[in-house]
Design an enzyme around this catalytic site. Structure first.
Site, PDB file in Angstrom:
ATOM      1  CG  LEU A 145      -1.913  -1.175   1.258  1.00 53.14           C
ATOM      2  CD1 LEU A 145      -2.612  -1.273   2.609  1.00 53.14           C
ATOM      3  CD2 LEU A 145      -2.932  -1.031   0.129  1.00 53.14           C
ATOM      4  CD  GLU A 187      -8.823   1.770   4.225  1.00 52.25           C
ATOM      5  OE1 GLU A 187      -9.838   1.783   3.515  1.00 52.25           O
ATOM      6  OE2 GLU A 187      -7.972   0.852   4.166  1.00 52.25           O
TER       7      GLU A 187
HETATM    8  N1  LIG Z   1      -5.205   0.664  -2.126  1.00 50.39           N
HETATM    9  C1  LIG Z   1      -5.925  -0.431  -2.281  1.00 50.39           C
HETATM   10  O1  LIG Z   1      -7.128  -0.480  -1.938  1.00 50.39           O
HETATM   11  C2  LIG Z   1      -5.293  -1.648  -2.870  1.00 50.39           C
HETATM   12  C3  LIG Z   1      -6.052  -2.817  -3.072  1.00 50.39           C
HETATM   13  C4  LIG Z   1      -5.425  -3.908  -3.660  1.00 50.39           C
HETATM   14  C5  LIG Z   1      -4.091  -3.845  -4.024  1.00 50.39           C
HETATM   15  N2  LIG Z   1      -3.387  -2.715  -3.780  1.00 50.39           N
HETATM   16  C6  LIG Z   1      -1.992  -2.582  -4.177  1.00 50.39           C
HETATM   17  O2  LIG Z   1      -1.962  -2.654  -5.601  1.00 50.39           O
HETATM   18  C7  LIG Z   1      -0.760  -3.305  -6.018  1.00 50.39           C
HETATM   19  C8  LIG Z   1      -1.110  -4.566  -6.790  1.00 50.39           C
HETATM   20  O3  LIG Z   1      -2.017  -4.205  -7.827  1.00 50.39           O
HETATM   21  P1  LIG Z   1      -1.667  -4.486  -9.354  1.00 50.39           P
HETATM   22  O4  LIG Z   1      -2.758  -3.866 -10.148  1.00 50.39           O
HETATM   23  O5  LIG Z   1      -0.233  -4.131  -9.601  1.00 50.39           O
HETATM   24  O6  LIG Z   1      -1.706  -6.058  -9.416  1.00 50.39           O
HETATM   25  P2  LIG Z   1      -2.891  -7.116  -9.251  1.00 50.39           P
HETATM   26  O7  LIG Z   1      -4.057  -6.747 -10.102  1.00 50.39           O
HETATM   27  O8  LIG Z   1      -3.128  -7.427  -7.826  1.00 50.39           O
HETATM   28  O9  LIG Z   1      -2.128  -8.382  -9.862  1.00 50.39           O
HETATM   29  C9  LIG Z   1      -1.770  -8.352 -11.221  1.00 50.39           C
HETATM   30  C10 LIG Z   1      -1.745  -9.755 -11.705  1.00 50.39           C
HETATM   31  O10 LIG Z   1      -3.008 -10.382 -11.418  1.00 50.39           O
HETATM   32  C11 LIG Z   1      -3.418 -11.128 -12.544  1.00 50.39           C
HETATM   33  N3  LIG Z   1      -4.592 -10.479 -13.106  1.00 50.39           N
HETATM   34  C12 LIG Z   1      -5.070  -9.218 -12.844  1.00 50.39           C
HETATM   35  N4  LIG Z   1      -6.196  -8.993 -13.531  1.00 50.39           N
HETATM   36  C13 LIG Z   1      -6.436 -10.120 -14.229  1.00 50.39           C
HETATM   37  C14 LIG Z   1      -7.476 -10.513 -15.115  1.00 50.39           C
HETATM   38  N5  LIG Z   1      -8.503  -9.693 -15.414  1.00 50.39           N
HETATM   39  N6  LIG Z   1      -7.418 -11.740 -15.652  1.00 50.39           N
HETATM   40  C15 LIG Z   1      -6.398 -12.596 -15.347  1.00 50.39           C
HETATM   41  N7  LIG Z   1      -5.397 -12.289 -14.503  1.00 50.39           N
HETATM   42  C16 LIG Z   1      -5.421 -11.076 -13.957  1.00 50.39           C
HETATM   43  C17 LIG Z   1      -2.229 -11.190 -13.469  1.00 50.39           C
HETATM   44  O11 LIG Z   1      -1.456 -12.241 -12.948  1.00 50.39           O
HETATM   45  P3  LIG Z   1      -0.410 -13.129 -13.819  1.00 50.39           P
HETATM   46  O12 LIG Z   1       0.749 -12.208 -14.119  1.00 50.39           O
HETATM   47  O13 LIG Z   1      -0.055 -14.244 -12.891  1.00 50.39           O
HETATM   48  O14 LIG Z   1      -1.146 -13.552 -15.037  1.00 50.39           O
HETATM   49  C18 LIG Z   1      -1.558  -9.859 -13.215  1.00 50.39           C
HETATM   50  O15 LIG Z   1      -0.186  -9.825 -13.553  1.00 50.39           O
HETATM   51  C19 LIG Z   1       0.014  -3.618  -4.757  1.00 50.39           C
HETATM   52  O16 LIG Z   1       0.893  -2.529  -4.514  1.00 50.39           O
HETATM   53  C20 LIG Z   1      -1.090  -3.680  -3.704  1.00 50.39           C
HETATM   54  O17 LIG Z   1      -0.598  -3.409  -2.405  1.00 50.39           O
HETATM   55  C21 LIG Z   1      -3.980  -1.609  -3.230  1.00 50.39           C
END
Ligand SMILES: NC(=O)c1ccc[n+]([C@@H]2O[C@H](COP(=O)([O-])OP(=O)(O)OC[C@H]3O[C@@H](n4cnc5c(N)ncnc54)[C@H](OP(=O)(O)O)[C@@H]3O)[C@@H](O)[C@H]2O)c1
Length: 178
Positions: free
Chosen positions: A23, A33
């Site tokens: 985060l 939160e």
């Molecule tokens: N502030 C908040 O409320 C909040 C909430 C959640 C997360 N976060 C933060 O956000 C970051 C992670 O988010 P991100 O967007 O980088 O990654 P993410 O969406 O959590 O993960 C990305 C991976 O998930 C898979 N993926 C995502 N969407 C997909 C879909 N529609 N179909 C198939 N596979 C899918 C793929 O995996 P593969 O590469 O294995 O195919 C992709 O590389 C972290 O820093 C986390 O701490 C914040």
């Protein structure tokens, strides 16, 4: 069959949600939160039933191992690369539609007919973090035209929150029927 599909996110002023796999405000802890996230995702609308949470692979692995899976919730991880659910996850889905089909299967097992046939309202639970932190992951532009900000929502405090010097506000948006 319809389902209630909600989104939940905590977001910085520049729409940033993550940084270096964590985060943006890490290591600052926003315990209330986090409790809000848990309450909104773990509280099912039907007694003795569980909500489903769908998250990307990186989000799954950003959760400390001891906290995985998110308890009292059915955890679905999205990944095109993984061949089996990561340890602790209940399901793996290769795309969002497949995840929704899994939700429908869970619903078919869990939920009574009346709820399955009810119209699905979409809600977005947004925590507006009022302080900017460095971010490398951003929300896509959300078109909020189809949503309205609710003046209040049960269990969601309306007043400005502050923890560890970070102010934030809880908001709930609901889809406007077409
Ligand atoms: N502030 C908040 O409320 C909040 C909430 C959640 C997360 N976060 C933060 O956000 C970051 C992670 O988010 P991100 O967007 O980088 O990654 P993410 O969406 O959590 O993960 C990305 C991976 O998930 C898979 N993926 C995502 N969407 C997909 C879909 N529609 N179909 C198939 N596979 C899918 C793929 O995996 P593969 O590469 O294995 O195919 C992709 O590389 C972290 O820093 C986390 O701490 C914040």
């Amino acid at each position: 069959m319809s389902r209630v599909l909600n989104g939940i996110v905590a977001v910085c002023p520049d729409l940033g949600i993550g940084c270096h796999g964590n985060l943006p405000w890490h290591p600052v802890r926003l315990n209330n939160e986090f409790k809000h996230f848990r309450r909104m995702t773990a509280t099912a609308s039907v007694k003795d039933k569980q909500n489903v949470v769908i998250m990307g692979r990186k989000t799954w692995f950003s959760i400390p191992e001891k906290n995985r899976p998110l308890n009292n919730r059915i955890n679905i991880v999205l990944s095109r690369e993984l061949k089996a659910p990561p340890a602790g996850a209940h399901h793996l889905a290769p795309d969002f539609s497949s995840a929704l089909r899994l939700v429908d299967m869970e619903l078919a097992e869990q939920v009574d007919q009346e709820l399955m046939e009810s119209t699905g309202t979409r809600r977005l639970f947004v925590t507006q973090i009022l302080k900017q932190f460095e971010c490398d992951t951003f929300l896509p532009e959300i078109c909020l035209d189809k949503y309205r900000l609710l003046p209040e929502f049960p269990g969601v405090p309306q007043e400005l929150q502050e923890e560890n010097g970070v102010q934030y506000r809880f908001e709930v948006y609901e889809s406007i029927d077409e």
